[in-house]
Design an enzyme around this catalytic site. Structure first.
Site, PDB file in Angstrom:
ATOM      1  N   ASP A  70      -6.098  -0.620  -1.670  1.00  6.87           N
ATOM      2  CA  ASP A  70      -6.526  -1.429  -2.427  1.00  6.87           C
ATOM      3  C   ASP A  70      -7.988  -2.248  -1.725  1.00  6.87           C
ATOM      4  O   ASP A  70      -8.030  -1.770  -0.603  1.00  6.87           O
ATOM      5  CB  ASP A  70      -5.778  -2.857  -2.644  1.00  6.87           C
ATOM      6  CG  ASP A  70      -5.697  -3.609  -1.486  1.00  6.87           C
ATOM      7  OD1 ASP A  70      -4.958  -3.152  -0.439  1.00  6.87           O
ATOM      8  OD2 ASP A  70      -6.090  -4.856  -1.567  1.00  6.87           O
ATOM      9  N   GLU A  99       3.836   4.320   5.520  1.00  6.65           N
ATOM     10  CA  GLU A  99       2.709   3.600   5.434  1.00  6.65           C
ATOM     11  C   GLU A  99       1.467   4.162   4.802  1.00  6.65           C
ATOM     12  O   GLU A  99       1.422   5.249   4.869  1.00  6.65           O
ATOM     13  CB  GLU A  99       2.412   2.979   6.883  1.00  6.65           C
ATOM     14  CG  GLU A  99       1.011   2.112   6.967  1.00  6.65           C
ATOM     15  CD  GLU A  99       1.038   0.821   6.384  1.00  6.65           C
ATOM     16  OE1 GLU A  99       1.472   0.814   5.168  1.00  6.65           O
ATOM     17  OE2 GLU A  99       0.571  -0.329   6.923  1.00  6.65           O
ATOM     18  N   ASP A 100       0.596   3.529   4.179  1.00  5.60           N
ATOM     19  CA  ASP A 100      -0.463   4.028   3.610  1.00  5.60           C
ATOM     20  C   ASP A 100      -1.462   4.636   4.286  1.00  5.60           C
ATOM     21  O   ASP A 100      -1.804   5.778   4.541  1.00  5.60           O
ATOM     22  CB  ASP A 100      -1.098   2.989   2.452  1.00  5.60           C
ATOM     23  CG  ASP A 100      -1.495   1.744   3.193  1.00  5.60           C
ATOM     24  OD1 ASP A 100      -1.133   1.605   4.374  1.00  5.60           O
ATOM     25  OD2 ASP A 100      -1.948   0.977   2.368  1.00  5.60           O
ATOM     26  N   GLY A 154       0.781  -1.000  -0.058  1.00  2.00           N
ATOM     27  CA  GLY A 154       0.026   0.054   0.002  1.00  2.00           C
ATOM     28  C   GLY A 154       0.684   1.381  -0.063  1.00  2.00           C
ATOM     29  O   GLY A 154       0.327   2.327  -0.455  1.00  2.00           O
ATOM     30  N   ASP A 158      -4.898   2.963  10.853  1.00  3.96           N
ATOM     31  CA  ASP A 158      -6.480   2.681  11.049  1.00  3.96           C
ATOM     32  C   ASP A 158      -6.715   2.285  12.655  1.00  3.96           C
ATOM     33  O   ASP A 158      -6.405   2.919  13.447  1.00  3.96           O
ATOM     34  CB  ASP A 158      -6.743   1.463   9.990  1.00  3.96           C
ATOM     35  CG  ASP A 158      -8.077   1.174   9.960  1.00  3.96           C
ATOM     36  OD1 ASP A 158      -9.257   1.897  10.127  1.00  3.96           O
ATOM     37  OD2 ASP A 158      -8.570  -0.234  10.028  1.00  3.96           O
TER      38      ASP A 158
HETATM   39  P1  IMP Z   1      -4.301  -1.350  10.893  1.00  5.92           P
HETATM   40  O1  IMP Z   1      -3.300  -2.255  11.374  1.00  5.92           O
HETATM   41  O2  IMP Z   1      -5.816  -1.640  11.253  1.00  5.92           O
HETATM   42  O3  IMP Z   1      -4.047   0.163  11.401  1.00  5.92           O
HETATM   43  O4  IMP Z   1      -4.524  -1.217   9.233  1.00  5.92           O
HETATM   44  C1  IMP Z   1      -3.416  -0.996   8.500  1.00  5.92           C
HETATM   45  C2  IMP Z   1      -3.910  -1.414   7.318  1.00  5.92           C
HETATM   46  O5  IMP Z   1      -5.043  -1.867   6.892  1.00  5.92           O
HETATM   47  C3  IMP Z   1      -3.283  -0.515   6.144  1.00  5.92           C
HETATM   48  O6  IMP Z   1      -1.915  -0.846   5.882  1.00  5.92           O
HETATM   49  C4  IMP Z   1      -4.162  -1.077   5.149  1.00  5.92           C
HETATM   50  O7  IMP Z   1      -3.557  -2.006   4.138  1.00  5.92           O
HETATM   51  C5  IMP Z   1      -5.398  -1.565   5.501  1.00  5.92           C
HETATM   52  N1  IMP Z   1      -6.443  -0.344   5.635  1.00  5.92           N
HETATM   53  C6  IMP Z   1      -7.008  -0.082   6.674  1.00  5.92           C
HETATM   54  N2  IMP Z   1      -8.002   0.733   6.297  1.00  5.92           N
HETATM   55  C7  IMP Z   1      -8.062   0.699   4.975  1.00  5.92           C
HETATM   56  C8  IMP Z   1      -9.025   1.407   3.885  1.00  5.92           C
HETATM   57  O8  IMP Z   1      -9.798   2.310   4.228  1.00  5.92           O
HETATM   58  N3  IMP Z   1      -8.532   1.118   2.727  1.00  5.92           N
HETATM   59  C9  IMP Z   1      -7.590   0.256   2.362  1.00  5.92           C
HETATM   60  N4  IMP Z   1      -7.064  -0.381   3.399  1.00  5.92           N
HETATM   61  C10 IMP Z   1      -7.003  -0.137   4.391  1.00  5.92           C
HETATM   62 MG    MG Z   2      -2.218  -2.679   3.465  1.00  8.48          MG
END
Ligand code: IMP
Ligand code: MG
Length: 173
Positions: free
Chosen positions: A157, A97-98, A42, A101
């Site tokens: 994605d 990082e993209d 991402g 979340d």
């Molecule tokens: P976390 O570990 O929950 O913070 O998630 C991070 C990862 O979840 C990111 O690197 C994204 O690949 C994916 N992600 C979280 N939200 C989105 C979204 O809205 N669209 C696409 N990918 C997401």
């Molecule tokens: Mg990802």
């Protein structure tokens, strides 16, 4: 059925913000070499655009972790599927990082990488979805805060699609 994507953040807005972020890095890391660690896949579009605009010396490496699989709901499990090629000991590392979340991926990464004794370790993300946070993460910089919607484009994605959109969009319906 074909999904409809609406623009949330335009290409021009994204690129203007990335240019500002590069400028801040130039100032903050003046006299140093910044080592960008991109999280596959991402972050790739963001990392390239950012790196092109940084004028101080830059090196880069990539690692791959996943907490999502092909679903739009986090499994809560972080898996390291590709490690860095190089040692980061003594280096000024920025994790790129993209999106931030729940915070699970980045908190895992900070723990894993700080154990390798970098000189400094910071995180930048293109997007931040603060409403979704489960684990607190200390961000150095983010491009944009976004609402709790599933976003795609600029590397992000949905089941591996839409990474190549040159803007940040949301899937309608
Ligand atoms: P976390 O570990 O929950 O913070 O998630 C991070 C990862 O979840 C990111 O690197 C994204 O690949 C994916 N992600 C979280 N939200 C989105 C979204 O809205 N669209 C696409 N990918 C997401
Ligand atoms: Mg990802």
């Amino acid at each position: 059925m074909k999904e409809q994507i609406s623009v949330l953040i335009s290409k021009d807005e994204v690129e203007e913000r990335i240019a500002q972020m590069a400028e801040e890095i130039d100032k903050a890391y003046a006299g140093k070499t910044v080592h960008l660690v991109g999280i596959l896949k991402g972050s790739v579009f963001f990392l390239c655009e950012l790196a092109k605009r940084i004028t101080i010396p830059v090196t880069m490496d990539f690692m791959s972790v996943s907490s999502y699989g092909d679903k739009t709901v986090s499994s809560g499990v972080v898996k390291l599927s590709k490690d860095l090629d190089e040692n980061i000991e003594g280096r000024d590392v920025i994790i790129v990082e993209d999106i931030l979340d729940s915070g699970r991926t980045l908190s895992y990464l900070v723990e894993a990488l700080s154990a390798r004794k970098p000189e400094s370790l910071k995180i930048i993300t293109l997007l931040d979805k603060p409403e979704r946070r489960v684990i607190p993460v200390d961000l150095y910089m983010t491009g944009f805060q976004v609402p709790d919607r599933f976003v795609v484009g600029y590397g992000l994605d949905c089941a591996q699609k839409y990474r190549n959109l040159p803007y940040i969009g949301v899937i309608e319906g």
